[in-house]
Design a protein around this motif. Sequence first.
Motif, PDB file in Angstrom:
ATOM      1  N   TYR A 124      27.973 -23.111  -8.290  1.00 19.31           N
ATOM      2  CA  TYR A 124      27.819 -23.874  -7.057  1.00 19.31           C
ATOM      3  C   TYR A 124      27.619 -22.903  -5.917  1.00 19.31           C
ATOM      4  CZ  TYR A 124      29.515 -28.021  -9.470  1.00 19.31           C
ATOM      5  OH  TYR A 124      29.657 -29.066 -10.325  1.00 19.31           O
ATOM      6  N   VAL A 184      31.043 -21.362 -12.022  1.00 21.00           N
ATOM      7  CA  VAL A 184      32.168 -22.151 -12.541  1.00 21.00           C
ATOM      8  C   VAL A 184      32.180 -22.117 -14.073  1.00 21.00           C
ATOM      9  CG1 VAL A 184      33.249 -24.416 -12.535  1.00 21.00           C
ATOM     10  CG2 VAL A 184      32.081 -23.617 -10.495  1.00 21.00           C
ATOM     11  N   SER A 239      43.783 -25.616 -11.139  1.00 18.64           N
ATOM     12  CA  SER A 239      42.940 -26.449 -10.290  1.00 18.64           C
ATOM     13  C   SER A 239      41.758 -25.630  -9.784  1.00 18.64           C
ATOM     14  CB  SER A 239      43.781 -26.961  -9.115  1.00 18.64           C
ATOM     15  OG  SER A 239      43.002 -27.798  -8.311  1.00 18.64           O
ATOM     16  N   GLY A 240      40.569 -26.215  -9.884  1.00 23.02           N
ATOM     17  CA  GLY A 240      39.368 -25.520  -9.443  1.00 23.02           C
ATOM     18  C   GLY A 240      38.744 -24.639 -10.514  1.00 23.02           C
ATOM     19  N   ALA A 241      39.337 -24.614 -11.717  1.00 21.51           N
ATOM     20  CA  ALA A 241      38.840 -23.741 -12.787  1.00 21.51           C
ATOM     21  C   ALA A 241      37.525 -24.236 -13.384  1.00 21.51           C
ATOM     22  CB  ALA A 241      39.886 -23.619 -13.886  1.00 21.51           C
ATOM     23  N   GLY A 242      37.233 -25.528 -13.204  1.00 21.69           N
ATOM     24  CA  GLY A 242      35.970 -26.055 -13.732  1.00 21.69           C
ATOM     25  C   GLY A 242      36.135 -27.081 -14.840  1.00 21.69           C
ATOM     26  N   LYS A 243      37.331 -27.660 -14.958  1.00 18.52           N
ATOM     27  CA  LYS A 243      37.572 -28.630 -16.032  1.00 18.52           C
ATOM     28  C   LYS A 243      36.679 -29.866 -15.875  1.00 18.52           C
ATOM     29  CE  LYS A 243      41.922 -28.922 -14.961  1.00 18.52           C
ATOM     30  NZ  LYS A 243      41.911 -28.001 -13.791  1.00 18.52           N
ATOM     31  N   THR A 244      36.655 -30.411 -14.653  1.00 17.11           N
ATOM     32  CA  THR A 244      35.829 -31.602 -14.421  1.00 17.11           C
ATOM     33  C   THR A 244      34.347 -31.261 -14.589  1.00 17.11           C
ATOM     34  OG1 THR A 244      37.477 -32.591 -12.959  1.00 17.11           O
ATOM     35  CG2 THR A 244      35.216 -33.366 -12.701  1.00 17.11           C
ATOM     36  N   THR A 245      33.960 -30.093 -14.084  1.00 19.38           N
ATOM     37  CA  THR A 245      32.560 -29.667 -14.214  1.00 19.38           C
ATOM     38  C   THR A 245      32.172 -29.573 -15.691  1.00 19.38           C
ATOM     39  OG1 THR A 245      32.796 -28.410 -12.171  1.00 19.38           O
ATOM     40  CG2 THR A 245      30.926 -27.843 -13.575  1.00 19.38           C
ATOM     41  N   GLN A 267      38.460 -38.971 -13.306  1.00 19.92           N
ATOM     42  CA  GLN A 267      39.706 -38.439 -12.766  1.00 19.92           C
ATOM     43  C   GLN A 267      40.402 -39.455 -11.857  1.00 19.92           C
ATOM     44  OE1 GLN A 267      39.285 -34.398 -11.345  1.00 19.92           O
ATOM     45  NE2 GLN A 267      41.491 -34.117 -11.151  1.00 19.92           N
ATOM     46  N   HIS A 277      46.974 -31.292 -16.911  1.00 20.63           N
ATOM     47  CA  HIS A 277      47.732 -30.180 -16.367  1.00 20.63           C
ATOM     48  C   HIS A 277      49.006 -29.965 -17.164  1.00 20.63           C
ATOM     49  CE1 HIS A 277      45.625 -30.335 -12.359  1.00 20.63           C
ATOM     50  NE2 HIS A 277      45.710 -29.056 -12.623  1.00 20.63           N
TER      51      HIS A 277
HETATM   52  N1  ATP Z   1      29.415 -30.528  -6.003  1.00 19.58           N
HETATM   53  C1  ATP Z   1      30.012 -29.357  -5.769  1.00 19.58           C
HETATM   54  N2  ATP Z   1      29.567 -28.520  -4.815  1.00 19.58           N
HETATM   55  C2  ATP Z   1      30.142 -27.317  -4.586  1.00 19.58           C
HETATM   56  N3  ATP Z   1      31.196 -26.863  -5.289  1.00 19.58           N
HETATM   57  C3  ATP Z   1      31.690 -27.658  -6.252  1.00 19.58           C
HETATM   58  C4  ATP Z   1      31.146 -28.949  -6.542  1.00 19.58           C
HETATM   59  N4  ATP Z   1      31.851 -29.492  -7.563  1.00 19.58           N
HETATM   60  C5  ATP Z   1      32.800 -28.595  -7.873  1.00 19.58           C
HETATM   61  N5  ATP Z   1      32.705 -27.501  -7.103  1.00 19.58           N
HETATM   62  C6  ATP Z   1      33.548 -26.299  -7.184  1.00 19.58           C
HETATM   63  O1  ATP Z   1      33.596 -25.873  -8.531  1.00 19.58           O
HETATM   64  C7  ATP Z   1      34.897 -25.451  -8.898  1.00 19.58           C
HETATM   65  C8  ATP Z   1      35.370 -26.227 -10.106  1.00 19.58           C
HETATM   66  O2  ATP Z   1      35.578 -27.602  -9.751  1.00 19.58           O
HETATM   67  P1  ATP Z   1      36.147 -28.664 -10.776  1.00 19.58           P
HETATM   68  O3  ATP Z   1      36.193 -29.968 -10.093  1.00 19.58           O
HETATM   69  O4  ATP Z   1      35.359 -28.582 -12.034  1.00 19.58           O
HETATM   70  O5  ATP Z   1      37.619 -28.083 -11.034  1.00 19.58           O
HETATM   71  P2  ATP Z   1      38.832 -28.705 -11.872  1.00 19.58           P
HETATM   72  O6  ATP Z   1      39.247 -27.657 -12.856  1.00 19.58           O
HETATM   73  O7  ATP Z   1      38.458 -30.031 -12.409  1.00 19.58           O
HETATM   74  O8  ATP Z   1      39.969 -28.840 -10.756  1.00 19.58           O
HETATM   75  P3  ATP Z   1      41.147 -29.954 -10.608  1.00 19.58           P
HETATM   76  O9  ATP Z   1      42.209 -29.570 -11.594  1.00 19.58           O
HETATM   77  O10 ATP Z   1      41.614 -29.753  -9.192  1.00 19.58           O
HETATM   78  O11 ATP Z   1      40.556 -31.296 -10.840  1.00 19.58           O
HETATM   79  C9  ATP Z   1      35.755 -25.613  -7.652  1.00 19.58           C
HETATM   80  O12 ATP Z   1      35.863 -24.370  -7.019  1.00 19.58           O
HETATM   81  C10 ATP Z   1      34.972 -26.594  -6.807  1.00 19.58           C
HETATM   82  O13 ATP Z   1      35.201 -26.355  -5.440  1.00 19.58           O
END
Ligand code: ATP
Length: 217
Positions: free
Chosen positions: A11, A20, A40-46, A90, A197
């Motif tokens: 990103y 990510v 949190s923010g590691a990229g799980k949702t991505t 989520q 988590h």
């Molecule tokens: N559309 C986007 N534009 C810019 N950055 C993004 C976007 N989506 C996610 N990110 C960034 O990518 C990284 C991973 O996000 P992601 O949502 O995959 O994390 P996560 O592991 O699911 O976190 P959480 O446990 O908080 O849900 C984060 O740093 C987030 O800020």
Amino acid sequence: MIETKGLHRSYRIGKKSIEVLHGIDLQIYKGEKVFLCGPSGAGKTTLLYTLAGLERPELGSVYIAGTDLYQLGRKQQAAFRNRSIGYVFQNYHLLPELTALENVAVPGAIAGLNHNEAAMIALERVGLKDRADHLPSEMSGGEQQRVAIARAIVNQPNVLFADEPTGNLDSNTSKEIMEILMQLADEQGVTLVVVTHDRGLAEVGDRTLVIKDGKVT
Ligand SMILES: Nc1ncnc2c1ncn2[C@@H]1O[C@H](COP(=O)(O)OP(=O)(O)OP(=O)(O)O)[C@@H](O)[C@H]1O
Ligand SMILES: [Mg+2]
């Protein structure tokens, strides 16, 4: 059942680019119950979005049951997702103006199935038959989460992705929701990928993957 090769996703925020997903290779077998943990923010949702066909990777491929997801055309891909993939978001993503039954019936309606009957069966599976006519605003968080699970399983997917399905729930409700998911895998051979988590909850799975610094270990 799920195979990825060299997934990359970054990103751009202002001038900075954050990678990510940094070359993720995964193999998840049919009927396997896999948990995905990481800060949190590691990229799980991505990663989950990418595995489910909801977000195209910049590089790499995702195979679900042998189908190369991102090689399909837009319509074909949507049909494949509707038929084979269930996704619990989520934050539930229920449609606020539809009842529980109507929410669960949406994917069936898209697939052209006898959706009301299937929706009722799915609601029954998650123990919410008596809430069929309730709106999301009339249900607790745990109940809404179960409606979201019912909607994700209504078309009997091969693969079910669930992103923090117990995120905002108390520990008893969390255990109940996990049990429902595990039963689906055990009784119907659904392949499960669940973000959590809570390492304690993840113990009921076959395998825990940890995502950190763009890599999975
Ligand atoms: N559309 C986007 N534009 C810019 N950055 C993004 C976007 N989506 C996610 N990110 C960034 O990518 C990284 C991973 O996000 P992601 O949502 O995959 O994390 P996560 O592991 O699911 O976190 P959480 O446990 O908080 O849900 C984060 O740093 C987030 O800020
Ligand atoms: Mg997330």
